[in-house]
Design an enzyme around this catalytic site. Structure first.
Site, PDB file in Angstrom:
ATOM      1  N   SER A  86       0.798  -1.242   0.000  1.00 51.52           N
ATOM      2  CA  SER A  86       0.000   0.000   0.000  1.00 51.52           C
ATOM      3  C   SER A  86       0.819   1.276   0.000  1.00 51.52           C
ATOM      4  O   SER A  86       0.284   2.342  -0.298  1.00 51.52           O
ATOM      5  CB  SER A  86      -0.898   0.035   1.235  1.00 51.52           C
ATOM      6  OG  SER A  86      -2.086  -0.642   0.964  1.00 51.52           O
ATOM      7  N   LYS A 107       0.680   3.428  -2.912  1.00 49.27           N
ATOM      8  CA  LYS A 107      -0.519   4.228  -3.222  1.00 49.27           C
ATOM      9  C   LYS A 107      -0.237   5.727  -3.176  1.00 49.27           C
ATOM     10  O   LYS A 107      -0.728   6.487  -4.021  1.00 49.27           O
ATOM     11  CB  LYS A 107      -1.647   3.895  -2.232  1.00 49.27           C
ATOM     12  CG  LYS A 107      -2.202   2.476  -2.376  1.00 49.27           C
ATOM     13  CD  LYS A 107      -3.144   2.152  -1.209  1.00 49.27           C
ATOM     14  CE  LYS A 107      -3.706   0.743  -1.304  1.00 49.27           C
ATOM     15  NZ  LYS A 107      -4.446   0.388  -0.066  1.00 49.27           N
ATOM     16  N   TYR A 130      -2.069  -2.623 -10.762  1.00 49.87           N
ATOM     17  CA  TYR A 130      -2.092  -2.381  -9.312  1.00 49.87           C
ATOM     18  C   TYR A 130      -1.446  -3.539  -8.551  1.00 49.87           C
ATOM     19  O   TYR A 130      -0.637  -3.327  -7.639  1.00 49.87           O
ATOM     20  CB  TYR A 130      -3.548  -2.170  -8.853  1.00 49.87           C
ATOM     21  CG  TYR A 130      -3.697  -2.150  -7.353  1.00 49.87           C
ATOM     22  CD1 TYR A 130      -3.294  -1.050  -6.598  1.00 49.87           C
ATOM     23  CD2 TYR A 130      -4.226  -3.259  -6.678  1.00 49.87           C
ATOM     24  CE1 TYR A 130      -3.410  -1.050  -5.206  1.00 49.87           C
ATOM     25  CE2 TYR A 130      -4.344  -3.267  -5.290  1.00 49.87           C
ATOM     26  CZ  TYR A 130      -3.933  -2.167  -4.564  1.00 49.87           C
ATOM     27  OH  TYR A 130      -4.036  -2.175  -3.196  1.00 49.87           O
ATOM     28  N   TYR A 173      -4.609   3.740   7.215  1.00 49.76           N
ATOM     29  CA  TYR A 173      -5.905   3.048   7.200  1.00 49.76           C
ATOM     30  C   TYR A 173      -6.844   3.648   8.232  1.00 49.76           C
ATOM     31  O   TYR A 173      -6.853   4.877   8.407  1.00 49.76           O
ATOM     32  CB  TYR A 173      -5.730   1.539   7.445  1.00 49.76           C
ATOM     33  CG  TYR A 173      -4.580   0.917   6.705  1.00 49.76           C
ATOM     34  CD1 TYR A 173      -4.429   1.107   5.330  1.00 49.76           C
ATOM     35  CD2 TYR A 173      -3.655   0.122   7.351  1.00 49.76           C
ATOM     36  CE1 TYR A 173      -3.379   0.521   4.650  1.00 49.76           C
ATOM     37  CE2 TYR A 173      -2.602  -0.472   6.674  1.00 49.76           C
ATOM     38  CZ  TYR A 173      -2.469  -0.261   5.328  1.00 49.76           C
ATOM     39  OH  TYR A 173      -1.437  -0.835   4.667  1.00 49.76           O
ATOM     40  N   VAL A 209       1.041  -3.709   3.885  1.00 54.07           N
ATOM     41  CA  VAL A 209       0.980  -5.014   4.555  1.00 54.07           C
ATOM     42  C   VAL A 209       2.268  -5.823   4.376  1.00 54.07           C
ATOM     43  O   VAL A 209       2.432  -6.871   4.985  1.00 54.07           O
ATOM     44  CB  VAL A 209      -0.239  -5.863   4.107  1.00 54.07           C
ATOM     45  CG1 VAL A 209      -1.531  -5.231   4.574  1.00 54.07           C
ATOM     46  CG2 VAL A 209      -0.243  -6.061   2.600  1.00 54.07           C
TER      47      VAL A 209
HETATM   48  N1  GLN Z   1      -1.786  -5.346  -2.296  1.00 57.10           N
HETATM   49  C1  GLN Z   1      -2.445  -5.145  -1.059  1.00 57.10           C
HETATM   50  C2  GLN Z   1      -3.958  -5.204  -1.223  1.00 57.10           C
HETATM   51  O1  GLN Z   1      -4.485  -4.595  -2.127  1.00 57.10           O
HETATM   52  C3  GLN Z   1      -2.058  -3.852  -0.455  1.00 57.10           C
HETATM   53  C4  GLN Z   1      -2.786  -3.587   0.840  1.00 57.10           C
HETATM   54  C5  GLN Z   1      -1.974  -2.940   1.895  1.00 57.10           C
HETATM   55  O2  GLN Z   1      -0.753  -2.886   1.859  1.00 57.10           O
HETATM   56  N2  GLN Z   1      -2.645  -2.472   2.892  1.00 57.10           N
HETATM   57  O3  GLN Z   1      -4.633  -5.862  -0.491  1.00 57.10           O
END
Ligand code: GLN
Length: 614
Positions: A66, A69, A191, A243, A261
């Protein structure tokens, strides 16, 4: 508070302190992620000066997930513009998990670019037709931040592609609302690959440092993100980066951040540094457990919360205020001009500034100047000691200059060459106008000299073309009788120099005293091949090089003609050896005058020191 002397030592201790922190679990909803070593632990911090600190597994590769992003959102803003992107996603914290289906009722716009829904849309908006083109654009974009080409962990990518049904569902839902256009599988695939890009804590800290450094990678000096977009990206990191723990994070740690994550967290203290932690044990919200602990500890230990007011700018930045009657430029002028400046110099106000010009400090300057300019024609603003002018400070100052110009006052700014953005802003604002502020003076002394010239000119006194035609006009010749003057005239040899020519050089033996008949010369110290420092200057009517009266001296500065110059050179040895009995009297007179002139200069220096230290 931190008691250690070295920051490296502090980081090592931090690593040790939190290595024992157990609990949390490696993400396993992407099967391949469950295979990582759970106890990997690394910290890196990169300052905006490009200084890198590392501790533990700071060079271990892990998937960015993430964290990508935030950076891809910046690329979407860059490629499509803020408005187009805003039409497709909001910037409101959702308060829900990263994989929530948090779409605005009616429009289907994702709540923000930091949840998966918004991130998939951001990926769809970066330049490129096919998934590969977009991925290439993303890898290119990230390379600007890291200074190296990043690779993709194919196993993690495939693992998520094959099991990411929820993200697939989100993508199709977004397609249903026309937020995604075309085949939703294409941005979804880009993605998944983007999330599987491998980075190290060091890479992330450098990426954070680039954001902290107004978008420029502090090591390579490559711009990674246009400056106006930096606060946009940092805003969504600050409000949505962690988050559904974002509110708590900003409350406790106080830095824009993003977690993934894969176990990474990057935090940014704008203007200061990027900080990254890698530790794949996650808490129930999906944030790195030790990552949070490290960032929280550092923020507390150093008082690093971005909303903490670390310095106030209310103390005055005004170092000295005086008029051109109280302090003269270092140009020694003829007596009549000096007298006129003493009488009329109050028409020019000089304000010397120091420190940082931010909104409040610039406001102080602005109100002080406005109040003091009523009966004056000129303002000289000295910025040579100003260390920084931020945008609000610069705007306020520019507005002040505009107001002064509106009232018909002349403005000279010294030292603006150190403040490029401010200088540009002033140039733009005054483009094509009559009497714009003068910005060319790199040193304060020349700025003051310029204003003195204008004051003299307005009284009809000769300025650049001033001649000390007769010897008796020279202050060194005060009280000489006609026969002494005649004897002196006999001993003088005329010499001429072009503007820019050197009259004497530091280190030369001092063998002539010069009477300045026409033009101006400067005495300067050569600091290095490019810079010199002007010690003082002489206008027609002055004498320089007087150390030649005394044996065995060397020149202590360079003397350079500022304009075309006419001099009368005296060889003091010829005077000393002269057979005429009157020569002794003449020599004594000249030396006595010299002593008196130097006393006068000392007296003047003392009264100027009084003004500058009041
Ligand atoms: N690739 C992961 C997902 O889309 C990224 C999520 C994350 O790092 N929180 O679930």
């Amino acid at each position: 508070m931190v008691k250690t002397t070295s920051f490296q030592h502090y980081l090592d201790q931090l690593l040790e302190r939190f290595a024992s922190l157990q609990g949390g679990a490696v993400a396993n909803y992407i099967p391949e992620l469950s295979t990582v070593e759970p106890d990997g632990f690394g910290i890196a911090l990169v300052t905006v000066d490009g200084h890198v600190y590392q501790a533990g597994d700071s060079r271990t590769a892990f998937t960015i997930q993430s964290i990508s992003k935030a950076f891809v959102y910046g690329m979407a803003l860059e490629d499509r513009g803020v408005e187009t992107v805003a039409a497709r996603m909001d910037v409101e914290p959702s308060g829900e998990a990263f994989n929530s289906i948090s779409l605005e009722p009616g429009t289907g716009r994702p709540r923000n670019p930091m949840i998966n829904a918004g991130a998939i849309v951001a990926t769809s908006l970066v330049k490129g037709e096919a998934a590969e083109d977009r991925l290439e654009r993303i890898l290119d974009g990230l390379e600007r931040y890291t200074g190296r080409r990043l690779g993709i962990n194919e196993a993690v990518y495939r693992s998520e592609r094959d099991t990411g049904h929820r993200n697939r569902a989100i993508a199709h839902l977004l397609r249903n609302y026309d937020i995604l256009q075309g085949d939703p599988e294409s941005p979804l695939d880009a993605y998944f690959r983007q999330c599987a890009i491998e980075v190290t804590a060091r890479d992330l800290a450098l990426m954070g440092a680039a954001l902290a450094n107004d978008g420029v990678n502090p090591i390579t000096a490559v711009r990674a993100l246009p400056s106006p977009l930096v606060p946009r990206v940092l805003s969504v990191m600050a409000t949505c980066g962690m988050y559904d723990w974002s509110g708590n994070w900003i409350f406790e740690v106080g830095m824009p951040a993003k977690s993934g994550v894969g176990g990474g967290i990057v935090a940014v203290l704008p203007g200061q540094f990027g900080l990254a932690v890698y530790s794949p044990r996650l808490d129930p919200k999906g944030n790195s457990l030790r990552g949070i602990a490290v960032c929280r500890a550092m923020s507390r230990d150093f008082g690093m919360h971005m909303l903490r007011v670390s310095r106030t700018t209310t103390h005055s930045v005004i170092r000295a205020t005086y008029t051109a009657a109280e302090v003269h430029s270092n140009l020694l002028r003829d007596e009549r001009s000096t007298r006129h400046l003493r009488a009329e110099g109050h028409r020019a106000l000089v304000i010397e500034l120091t420190g940082e010009l931010m909104f409040v400090s610039a406001e102080i300057v602005s109100s002080t100047v406005a109040a003091a300019m009523k009966d004056r024609d000129w303002l000289v603003l000295d910025l040579t000691r100003v260390t920084a002018i931020d945008q609000p400070g610069g705007s306020l100052l520019t507005a002040l200059l505009e107001e002064l110009q509106g009232h018909g006052k002349g403005v000279v700014v010294a030292g603006s060459d150190r403040h490029f953005a401010f200088r540009q802003a002033v140039r733009t604002r005054f483009h094509g106008q009559e009497r714009p502020p003068r910005l060319d003076d790199t040193d304060m002394d020349r700025a003051l000299e310029f204003v003195e010239d204008r004051i003299l000119e307005s009284a009809g006194l000769p300025v650049q073309d001033f001649h000390a035609e007769r010897l008796e006009d020279q202050p060194l010749c005060r009280g000489l009788d006609p026969s002494e003057l005649a004897l002196l005239a006999e001993l003088l040899t005329p010499r001429k120099f072009q503007a820019g020519e050197r009259v004497c050089r530091e280190g030369d033996s001092a063998d002539r005293v010069y009477f300045l008949k026409k033009g101006r010369v400067s005495a300067s110290l050569r600091l290095d091949s490019k810079h010199d420092h002007r010690l003082g200057a002489y206008a027609a009517g002055w004498v320089f090089g007087e150390s030649a009266f005394f044996e065995g001296h060397r020149r202590t500065a360079d003397i350079v003609a500022d304009t075309a110059v006419e001099l009368l050179a005296l060889d003091p040895e010829a005077l000393a050896r002269h057979p005429d009995a009157a020569a002794r009297g003449l020599r004594c007179r000249l030396l006595a005058n010299l002593a008196e002139l130097n006393f006068e200069r000392l007296g003047r220096a003392n009264s100027e020191i009084r003004v500058l230290t009041r």
